[in-house]
Design an enzyme around this catalytic site. Structure first.
Site, PDB file in Angstrom:
ATOM      1  N   ASP A  13       0.813  -1.234   0.000  1.00 24.85           N
ATOM      2  CA  ASP A  13       0.000   0.000   0.000  1.00 24.85           C
ATOM      3  C   ASP A  13       0.840   1.275   0.000  1.00 24.85           C
ATOM      4  O   ASP A  13       0.444   2.300   0.563  1.00 24.85           O
ATOM      5  CB  ASP A  13      -0.959   0.025   1.212  1.00 24.85           C
ATOM      6  N   HIS A  41      -4.810  -1.511  -5.612  1.00 18.98           N
ATOM      7  CA  HIS A  41      -3.956  -0.457  -6.165  1.00 18.98           C
ATOM      8  C   HIS A  41      -4.854   0.692  -6.591  1.00 18.98           C
ATOM      9  O   HIS A  41      -5.600   0.577  -7.562  1.00 18.98           O
ATOM     10  CB  HIS A  41      -3.139  -0.994  -7.345  1.00 18.98           C
TER      11      HIS A  41
END
Ligand code: GDP
Ligand code: IMO
Ligand code: MG
Length: 420
Positions: A13, A41
């Site tokens: 992340d 994403h």
């Protein structure tokens, strides 16, 4: 042009999707090289805001081929759902390599059941997307690959063999079992939807490499969850590192020109395992609130902490960063003081090289404190636009990581970036 690997420098992340989206506007090929739909994403561009799970972050460019690579594990049902949110004109740009392994409903069920068997301290915090069980079948040579659904006879043989094993496991956990005909039906549906996009992508990749075109290799997750070099057993089941990138993309290590490590200006982690700089105080809460630190796939609150330079140095060494992209610098805009972990104290020793998982569990961070800049950076587009203290902070990170900072992201939008 060149082959560029974009890797997560931390626990995942970091903003990989955001950086790949930025770099992909003139890329010929983007390859998602490992992992499955456990990814989240996030991409924010002119077309909208998207949380991509298995589809490469280059999908929004009409002239880019987006490849779900040989090292991935694919759930065609979730891929179909994900495509619905993406304008149809981009769909034909998506290819799935013959060699990608397929995630079946029983993989997801077993992922949950296996996690349920683990004691509290051993829980991985898996996304339950079937990633571990699917890669397990790959490793034991029992997996079903994308190419298999194109040949019905071979598929039936392999599914019969696999279900013999899986149904025993499912019954052991008291879960529903599956018939070969049911799974043949599912595969027929997948073939009807994606059959023409399942290809041997290696000739396409090879041609692009040999012609010197721009190829981006998009990793899922960060090194700290790598199967070999991450915080095993709290890891994923594949290799998000640059070594994994070349191996599973079908590109020789000698052809890799750049490795861009994507690192958040602080740290976050979702799931179990050690996370030495975790803050369970007001600063941690503030990072989570301002940074919007909630899992893009599971919605779980992310664990937040200060930047860990011990982990970043390890990441730089193993990935071989040629450049770094620092993301979410703007999240620190309202912190009067910012800390960076430069060493750990473990059993009385000062440690600056990241040790194995069990030692990380006992690591107490040693911090260096930086003055904050207390002003808005979201409109900065050049290095000179950044406040002096923000410049000092970035330069300090650069030195600690050990590779030049080439990109500084100051917001989620495509253009909220400083290129050095
Ligand atoms: P990935 O899995 O590495 O692609 O990262 P995620 O998408 O899971 O998490 C990154 C989050 O931060 C997303 O919500 C992005 O939209 C957001 N983001 C990325 N870069 C920046 C930035 O520079 N500033 C801010 N405020 N948000 C960012
Ligand atoms: P991106 O690509 C953050 C974590 C899970 C768990 C471990 C294994 O957006 O960075 P798995 O589902 O692979 O069995 O989970 O890895 N994890 C992630 N954490 N971002 C992700 O994806 C993640 N994918 C998996 O929380 O601890
Ligand atoms: Mg993510």
């Amino acid at each position: 042009m060149s082959v560029i690997s974009v890797v997560g420098a931390q626990w995942g992340d970091e903003g990989k999707g955001r950086i790949v989206d930025y770099l992909a506007t003139d890329a010929d090929i983007v390859i998602r090289y490992q992992g499955g739909d456990n990814a989240g994403h996030t991409v924010v561009n002119d077309i909208g805001k998207f949380a991509l799970h298995i589809i490469p972050s280059g999908i929004f460019n009409e002239n880019t081929t987006s490849i779900v690579g040989a090292g991935t594990v694919v759930n065609f049902d979730t891929m179909a759902k994900e495509l619905e949110a993406i304008p149809e004109k981009f769909w034909p740009n998506l290819l799935i390599d013959y060699r990608a392994h397929l995630i079946f409903p029983f993989h997801c069920l077993l992922d949950g059941a296996e996690e349920g068997m683990r004691s509290q301290s051993q829980k991985v915090g898996t996304t339950k997307r079937g990633i571990g069980p699917c890669y397990s079948d790959k490793a034991t040579r029992n997996g079903i690959r994308a190419v298999d659904i194109l040949d019905e006879e071979n598929l039936r043989t392999r599914l019969t063999m696999l279900l013999n094993l899986k149904n025993r496991e499912l019954s052991y956990y008291g879960l529903q079992t599956f018939t070969v005909d049911e799974m043949m039906g599912l595969c027929a549906k997948w073939k009807a939807r994606f059959g023409s996009q399942i290809q041997d992508t290696l000739p396409i990749i090879r041609e692009a490499v040999e012609s010197g075109r721009k190829i981006l290799l998009e990793g899922q997750l960060g090194i700290m969850r790598d199967l070999d070099w991450g915080i095993y057993p709290y890891s994923t089941s594949s290799n998000p590192t640059s070594g994994g990138a070349v191996n599973t993309s079908g590109i020789s290590p000698r052809k890799l020109d750049e490795v861009i490590g994507v690192a958040k200006a602080y740290s976050t982690s979702v799931g179990g395992g050690p996370f030495p700089t975790e803050l369970e105080d007001e600063d941690g809460l503030k990072l989570r609130t301002i940074g919007g630190e909630f899992g893009a796939t599971t919605g779980r609150p992310r664990r937040c902490g200060w930047f860990d330079a011990v982990a970043a140095d390890y990441s730089c060494y193993l990935n071989g960063f040629t450049a770094v992209a620092i993301t979410k610098l703007d999240v620190l805009d309202t912190f009067e003081e910012i800390k960076v972990c430069t060493a750990y104290r473990i059993d009385g020793d000062i440690v600056t090289q990241l040790p194995e998982t069990s030692f990380q569990q006992r690591a107490v961070p040693i911090y260096e404190t930086f003055d904050g800049w207390m002003s808005d950076t979201t409109n900065a587009r050049k290095w000179e636009d950044l406040p002096v203290n923000a410049q000092k902070y970035v330069r300090a990170l650069e030195k600690l990581i050990g590779a030049p900072v080439k990109y500084i992201s100051v917001g989620p939008e495509r253009d909220q970036i400083i290129v050095m």
